[in-house]
Enzyme design. Structure first.
Site, short mmCIF file in Angstrom:
data_model
loop_
_atom_site.label_atom_id
_atom_site.label_comp_id
_atom_site.label_asym_id
_atom_site.label_seq_id
_atom_site.Cartn_x
_atom_site.Cartn_y
_atom_site.Cartn_z
N SER A 91 0.79 -1.21 -0.07
CA SER A 91 -0.06 0.03 0.05
C SER A 91 1.07 1.34 -0.16
CB SER A 91 -0.86 0.17 1.24
OG SER A 91 -2.01 -0.80 1.13
N GLY A 117 -5.50 -3.43 -7.74
CA GLY A 117 -6.60 -2.80 -7.36
C GLY A 117 -6.32 -1.35 -6.84
N ARG A 141 -13.53 -6.46 -10.95
CA ARG A 141 -13.38 -5.63 -9.83
C ARG A 141 -14.07 -4.12 -10.13
NH1 ARG A 141 -8.26 -6.17 -6.27
NH2 ARG A 141 -9.68 -5.36 -4.82
N GLN A 174 -9.06 2.76 -0.68
CA GLN A 174 -8.79 2.91 -2.19
C GLN A 174 -9.54 4.17 -2.58
OE1 GLN A 174 -9.08 -0.86 -3.95
NE2 GLN A 174 -6.93 -1.41 -3.32
N ASP A 199 -7.14 -7.45 4.59
CA ASP A 199 -6.60 -8.49 4.02
C ASP A 199 -5.90 -9.49 4.81
OD1 ASP A 199 -6.80 -7.01 1.71
OD2 ASP A 199 -4.99 -5.75 1.95
N LYS A 254 -12.80 -8.66 -3.89
CA LYS A 254 -11.19 -8.50 -3.70
C LYS A 254 -10.61 -9.24 -4.82
CE LYS A 254 -10.77 -5.94 -0.12
NZ LYS A 254 -10.39 -4.52 -0.46
N ARG A 284 -13.17 -13.52 -1.72
CA ARG A 284 -12.89 -14.16 -0.81
C ARG A 284 -13.39 -14.82 0.28
NH1 ARG A 284 -7.66 -9.95 0.00
NH2 ARG A 284 -6.49 -10.90 -1.67
N ARG A 297 -3.05 -13.93 -1.90
CA ARG A 297 -3.21 -14.05 -0.39
C ARG A 297 -3.68 -15.50 -0.20
NH1 ARG A 297 -1.37 -9.47 1.33
NH2 ARG A 297 -2.03 -7.58 0.24
#
Ligand code: S3P
Length: 437
Positions: A23, A94, A123, A169, A325, A352, A356, A398
């Protein structure tokens, strides 16, 4: 696609430095591109997502030099972004896709097309398009809400906007647009999300105001346009979200004791550590306390992690954005905890890199977990362990690392199909785990 097997290990021991924060790296590159003077970024993340960002800022006119010990960015200034020769390819990133348009939407002229990989094409971008259009932006997207999309420069006015969901975001996109808009931009978040944008902008001389919204957990963040950013240097801490996989492995594997070095522990990122504490896990470090004021730097600490038994917990909606996350890892830890672990208010997980809720629940169930999906989270019944089996990453970094940690802590081992996805945020993950084993 690569399939990799992770067999149970006896214990993990040693010191490990996680990769740089994704990030913060994205923001450092984007804000450096917006700066009039050269910016040195030390410990910039060398991974697929953040390399997409370097490429993107190059294509809008920044000169980027990747040196052995730093990345040097010579930007265009706030109002000098150029039109690239072709579309901006965000890959799987993203954060890049949601932040950069905030800047470009307010340029006096120019047109920028954004596209990305298969996962990014699913997304939503309407979450940034709707408020930007209210400010006067000119943006066209597929079906009005999905990539690819085109941003054309326009004169932006101020806006007060209540976010429908806590999203760092979207908040960041609007604050960035506020730097080049005519009038104040205020963003109201229902609950706090990560504040790296606010800290970095405050450090670059921007007057950012933050205040609590009366009678709730909401936060209002306001910004006005500026002539220029005064950034000069950024040091990127280690990524807590990447470190979280190592921390979870250390907690779950009997006999383990590891030190995860130089991790960023900004309060708005450490929700996972607070959840772990409630579960009875032992993770010791110098953590940043919650504060009402606006810090301008990112705190760093070493985290000392020991194996230990876990008790179940419930993650409430207001905690979700602060651990978004890491919630897949809460599901995995729940399999080993005593009692029922519940995550509520986490419907954002559905949009995501993969859905997820679905991929974590299906994936862990395939390894023997007792886990059920709900519309906004999941419920896991602890069974003191996990059998093992095969899990598909669905191209989600992830999920790939979740499968690997599950394998190390399982009884029979786990095969991860699509392990290469880890390179999006943590290219050295497999070798770091091997070095601790
Ligand atoms: C990010 C914010 C989060 C997080 C993502 C990175 C950021 O997304 O899931 O991995 O850098 O601002 P949302 O803000 O959309 O929830």
């Amino acid at each position: 696609m690569t399939t990799e097997r992770f067999d149970p290990v006896e214990r993990l021991r040693g010191m490990v430095t996680p990769p740089a924060d994704k990030s913060i790296s994205h923001r450092a590159a984007i804000f450096a591109a917006m700066s009039p003077e050269p910016v040195r970024i030390s410990n910039y993340l060398d991974a697929a997502d953040t390399n997409s960002t370097l490429q993107a800022v190059r294509s809008v006119g920044a000169i980027v030099e990747v040196r052995p010990d730093e990345v040097l960015v010579r930007g265009t200034g706030l109002r000098g972004a150029q039109e690239p020769e072709g579309p901006i390819d965000v890959g799987n990133a993203g954060t890049l896709m949601r932040l950069l348009p905030g800047w470009l939407a307010g340029q006096e002229e120019g047109s920028w097309e954004f596209q990305g990989d298969e996962s990014i094409s699913r997304r939503p971008v309407n979450r940034i398009i709707e408020p930007l259009v209210m400010m006067g932006a000119d943006i066209d997207a597929r079906e009005g809400r999905l990539p690819p999309f085109t941003v054309r420069g326009a004169r932006l006015s101020g806006l007060e906007y209540e976010l429908p969901m806590a999203s760092a975001q979207v908040k960041s996109c609007l604050l960035i647009a506020g730097l080049v808009a005519y009038g104040e931009v205020s963003v109201i978040e229902p609950t706090s999300s990560r504040d790296h944008t606010e800290r970095m902008l405050a450090g670059a001389g921007v007057a950012i105001q933050r205040s609590a919204v009366e009678g709730g957990s909401g936060v209002r963040i306001s910004v006005r346009n500026v002539d220029e950013l005064e950034l000069e240097e950024v040091h990127v801490p280690g990524d807590l979200s990447s470190a979280a996989f190592l921390i979870a492995a250390g907690i779950l594997i009997p006999g383990s004791r590891i030190v995860v070095e130089s991790v960023g522990v900004n309060w708005s990122r450490t929700g996972f550590l607070r959840i772990l504490e409630r579960m009875g896990a032992i993770v010791i470090g110098d953590l940043e306390p919650e504060s009402q004021s606006m810090p301008t730097s990112e705190p760093i600490t070493d985290l000392d992690v020991c194996h230990g038994p876990l008790i179940a917990t419930t993650v409430e909606p207001e905690e979700v954005a602060l651990a978004i996350d890491e919630l897949p890892l809460v599901a995995l830890l729940g399999c080993f905890a005593e009692g029922e672990t519940v995550v509520r208010g986490a419907q954002e997980l559905r949009v995501k890199e993969s859905d997820r809720i679905a991929t974590v629940v299906d994936g862990l169930r395939g390894l023997g977990a007792e886990i059920e999906a709900t519309h906004d989270g999941f419920v896991v019944t602890g069974t003191a362990g996990l059998r093992g089996g095969t899990i598909n990453s669905h191209g989600d970094h992830r999920l790939a690392m979740l499968g690997a940690v599950a394998g190390l802590a399982s009884r029979e081992g786990v095969e991860v199909v699509g392990m290469e996805a880890a390179a999006v945020s943590y290219p050295g993950f497999v070798s770091d785990i091997a070095a601790l084993s």
